[in-house]
Design a protein around this motif. Structure first.
Motif, PDB file in Angstrom:
ATOM      1  N   ARG A 217       0.828  -1.207   0.000  1.00 42.80           N
ATOM      2  CA  ARG A 217       0.000   0.000   0.000  1.00 42.80           C
ATOM      3  C   ARG A 217       0.860   1.254   0.000  1.00 42.80           C
ATOM      4  NH1 ARG A 217      -1.448   3.516   3.653  1.00 42.80           N
ATOM      5  NH2 ARG A 217      -0.516   2.306   5.354  1.00 42.80           N
ATOM      6  N   ILE A 218       1.931   1.244   0.787  1.00 44.19           N
ATOM      7  CA  ILE A 218       2.824   2.397   0.861  1.00 44.19           C
ATOM      8  C   ILE A 218       3.486   2.648  -0.492  1.00 44.19           C
ATOM      9  CG2 ILE A 218       4.984   3.234   1.869  1.00 44.19           C
ATOM     10  CD1 ILE A 218       4.159   1.849   4.471  1.00 44.19           C
ATOM     11  N   VAL A 219       3.953   1.564  -1.134  1.00 47.08           N
ATOM     12  CA  VAL A 219       4.583   1.707  -2.445  1.00 47.08           C
ATOM     13  C   VAL A 219       3.583   2.226  -3.470  1.00 47.08           C
ATOM     14  CG1 VAL A 219       5.709   0.472  -4.322  1.00 47.08           C
ATOM     15  CG2 VAL A 219       6.281  -0.083  -1.952  1.00 47.08           C
ATOM     16  N   LEU A 220       2.356   1.696  -3.442  1.00 50.86           N
ATOM     17  CA  LEU A 220       1.330   2.135  -4.390  1.00 50.86           C
ATOM     18  C   LEU A 220       1.024   3.622  -4.211  1.00 50.86           C
ATOM     19  CD1 LEU A 220      -0.737   1.503  -6.575  1.00 50.86           C
ATOM     20  CD2 LEU A 220      -2.339   0.829  -4.771  1.00 50.86           C
ATOM     21  N   GLU A 221       0.898   4.059  -2.962  1.00 53.61           N
ATOM     22  CA  GLU A 221       0.640   5.474  -2.710  1.00 53.61           C
ATOM     23  C   GLU A 221       1.761   6.348  -3.282  1.00 53.61           C
ATOM     24  OE1 GLU A 221       0.122   5.886   1.479  1.00 53.61           O
ATOM     25  OE2 GLU A 221      -1.911   5.064   1.486  1.00 53.61           O
ATOM     26  N   ALA A 222       3.003   5.880  -3.123  1.00 48.51           N
ATOM     27  CA  ALA A 222       4.135   6.643  -3.638  1.00 48.51           C
ATOM     28  C   ALA A 222       4.094   6.725  -5.152  1.00 48.51           C
ATOM     29  CB  ALA A 222       5.447   6.008  -3.175  1.00 48.51           C
ATOM     30  N   MET A 223       3.779   5.622  -5.810  1.00 48.36           N
ATOM     31  CA  MET A 223       3.751   5.616  -7.267  1.00 48.36           C
ATOM     32  C   MET A 223       2.610   6.480  -7.804  1.00 48.36           C
ATOM     33  SD  MET A 223       6.405   4.004  -8.262  1.00 48.36           S
ATOM     34  CE  MET A 223       7.161   4.817  -6.818  1.00 48.36           C
ATOM     35  N   VAL A 224       1.496   6.525  -7.080  1.00 53.70           N
ATOM     36  CA  VAL A 224       0.399   7.408  -7.485  1.00 53.70           C
ATOM     37  C   VAL A 224       0.856   8.863  -7.419  1.00 53.70           C
ATOM     38  CG1 VAL A 224      -1.878   8.289  -6.825  1.00 53.70           C
ATOM     39  CG2 VAL A 224      -1.462   5.819  -6.887  1.00 53.70           C
ATOM     40  N   ARG A 225       1.568   9.197  -6.341  1.00 51.49           N
ATOM     41  CA  ARG A 225       2.040  10.569  -6.194  1.00 51.49           C
ATOM     42  C   ARG A 225       3.051  10.914  -7.277  1.00 51.49           C
ATOM     43  NH1 ARG A 225       3.259  13.997  -0.833  1.00 51.49           N
ATOM     44  NH2 ARG A 225       1.084  13.416  -0.584  1.00 51.49           N
ATOM     45  N   VAL A 226       3.966  10.004  -7.566  1.00 47.32           N
ATOM     46  CA  VAL A 226       4.952  10.242  -8.617  1.00 47.32           C
ATOM     47  C   VAL A 226       4.258  10.450  -9.956  1.00 47.32           C
ATOM     48  CG1 VAL A 226       6.772   9.129  -9.982  1.00 47.32           C
ATOM     49  CG2 VAL A 226       6.892   9.079  -7.486  1.00 47.32           C
ATOM     50  N   THR A 227       3.234   9.645 -10.222  1.00 44.15           N
ATOM     51  CA  THR A 227       2.492   9.778 -11.475  1.00 44.15           C
ATOM     52  C   THR A 227       1.851  11.156 -11.591  1.00 44.15           C
ATOM     53  OG1 THR A 227       2.018   7.393 -11.492  1.00 44.15           O
ATOM     54  CG2 THR A 227       0.639   8.805 -12.870  1.00 44.15           C
TER      55      THR A 227
END
Length: 251
Positions: A217-227
């Motif tokens: 979940r933490i990684v997914l949140e980070a990738m959403v923000r990067v996107t």
């Protein structure tokens, strides 16, 4: 002589904090250590206080609650800059960042503004990770690099050295990522400030005590923000080759 403080954020790291501090003190005896504890319920803060009481170069910053890795580092940067430290080191409490490699990073910091301990340049590697976790980490770094136009190879790693002057130039008040994305956000600020960023190969070792704070979940949140950053044009826009280009120092 330039002064150095090694910043170690903690949350429930009671079993790890004493050995990691001992390794830091042995590897860089002249450096100070700042333990930043987020009110760990397992007694990490009390253990940190005992270490500080027995060593004048060990300090403790107690925070009232767990607000994220980025918040802990930003508070500690303020603490260190107020006390006049020249170099500020980020280092994990769990032993994944080996203090024995810190002299190499500090040597590189003499001619750089920011030094990244890199797993993904020649000479860098990870130990005791399953293949899928390595692919997830390396893939996340590649995705962030491409979307944000960052020249560095390891943009998510947390073993770093910042000069105090570099932090002064990085507009830390606009760093708004407090979790896993904090490392990417800080690097993006460094590149956009036209700082010299150098990567030094490290061996990242998976923890043997305690539990990892990382989750899908933490990684997914980070990738959403990067996107979102990439799509809204927040990526690195400068192309001055003397300052933006990533230097890679092999062994």
């Amino acid at each position: 002589m330039p002064s150095t403080v090694v910043i170690i954020p903690t949350y429930n790291e009671r079993d790890n904090i004493r050995p990691i501090v001992a390794r830091v003190r042995a590897s860089v005896p002249d450096a100070h250590v700042l333990i930043v504890d987020d009110a760990s319920p397992d007694g990490t803060g009390a253990m940190a206080d005992l270490l500080a009481a027995s060593d004048e170069r060990v300090h403790v910053l107690h925070r009232s609650k767990k607000n994220g890795l980025g918040a802990a580092y930003l508070d500690s940067f303020g603490w260190a800059r107020e006390r006049g430290f020249d170099y500020l080191v980020q280092l994990d409490a769990d032993g994944s960042h080996q203090p024995e490699q810190l002299p190499d990073l500090l040597a590189a910091a003499r001619t750089a503004d920011v030094v990244l301990g890199s797993r993904w340049i020649p000479g860098g590697r990870v130990q005791n990770w399953p293949w899928h976790r390595q692919m997830l980490s390396q893939g996340g770094s590649v995705y962030s690099r491409l979307l944000l136009r960052l020249p560095q190879r390891d943009v998510t790693g947390g073993y770093r050295v910042y000069s105090a002057d570099a932090l002064q130039k990085m507009a830390l008040g606009t760093v708004d990522s407090l979790g896993y994305c904090f490392q990417i956000d800080m690097l993006l600020h460094a590149v956009r400030a036209r700082l010299r960023v150098v990567e030094v190969p490290i061996t990242f070792v998976e923890r043997t005590l305690g539990s990892s704070k990382m989750s899908g979940r933490i990684v997914l949140e980070a990738m959403v923000r990067v996107t979102i950053w990439g799509l809204t044009g927040r990526g690195a826009r400068h192309s001055n080759p003397a300052s933006v280009r990533s230097a890679q120092l092999g062994r």
